[in-house]
Design a protein around this motif. Structure first.
Motif: not given
Length: 119
Positions: A14-19, A23-25, A28-32
Motif C-alpha cells: 500500500v505504501e509503495t503504491w501511495v508513493v 510521484l505520478f501526480l 503530471l503537474s511539474i512535467g509540462p
C-alpha cells in the motif's frame, strides 16, 4: 523498505503504491512546465545561432535583432497613450445616453463609414 515503513509488513505494498501515485501526480503537474522551459531554452539557442548564419539569419540580410514589444512606444515610433477614461464621455450626473455620446464622438473624429447601413 521495512526500515523506513510506518506500516506493518503485510501492508508495505500500500505504501509503495501511495508513493508511486504521488510521484505520478508530481510528474503530471511539474512535467509540462519543465517541458516548456526546455523548449524555450532550445528555441532561444536556435534563434541566437541562426542569427549569425549567412543567408539564413538576420545579420546576413542586414536586419536588426528582434526587439520585445514596447509598452510605451508603438511600432511606428509614436508614443502610446494609456487612459482608463474615454474622451467625451459625460459625467454620471448629466445622464446622457450612450448613443448620443457615440454620435458626438463620430462627428468629432470626422470619420464617416462608406456604404454602412447602420445609422
Amino acid at each position: 523498505m521495512s526500515w523506513f515503513s510506518i506500516l506493518p509488513e503485510p501492508f508495505v505494498f500500500v505504501e509503495t503504491w501511495v508513493v508511486r501515485f504521488f510521484l505520478f501526480l508530481g510528474i503530471l503537474s511539474i512535467g509540462p512546465w519543465a517541458l516548456l522551459i526546455i523548449y524555450d531554452a532550445i528555441l532561444y539557442v536556435f534563434r541566437t545561432a541562426t542569427y549569425e548564419i549567412p543567408y539564413i539569419g538576420g545579420r546576413a540580410r542586414h536586419r536588426p535583432r528582434p526587439r520585445a514589444p514596447s509598452l510605451s512606444e508603438r511600432p511606428s515610433g509614436y508614443p502610446r497613450r494609456f487612459s482608463l477614461t474615454l474622451s467625451g464621455v459625460p459625467t454620471p450626473a448629466e445622464a446622457i445616453d450612450t448613443v448620443s455620446v457615440l454620435q458626438k464622438r463620430k462627428e468629432k473624429s470626422g470619420y464617416e463609414r462608406d456604404g454602412s447601413a447602420a445609422e
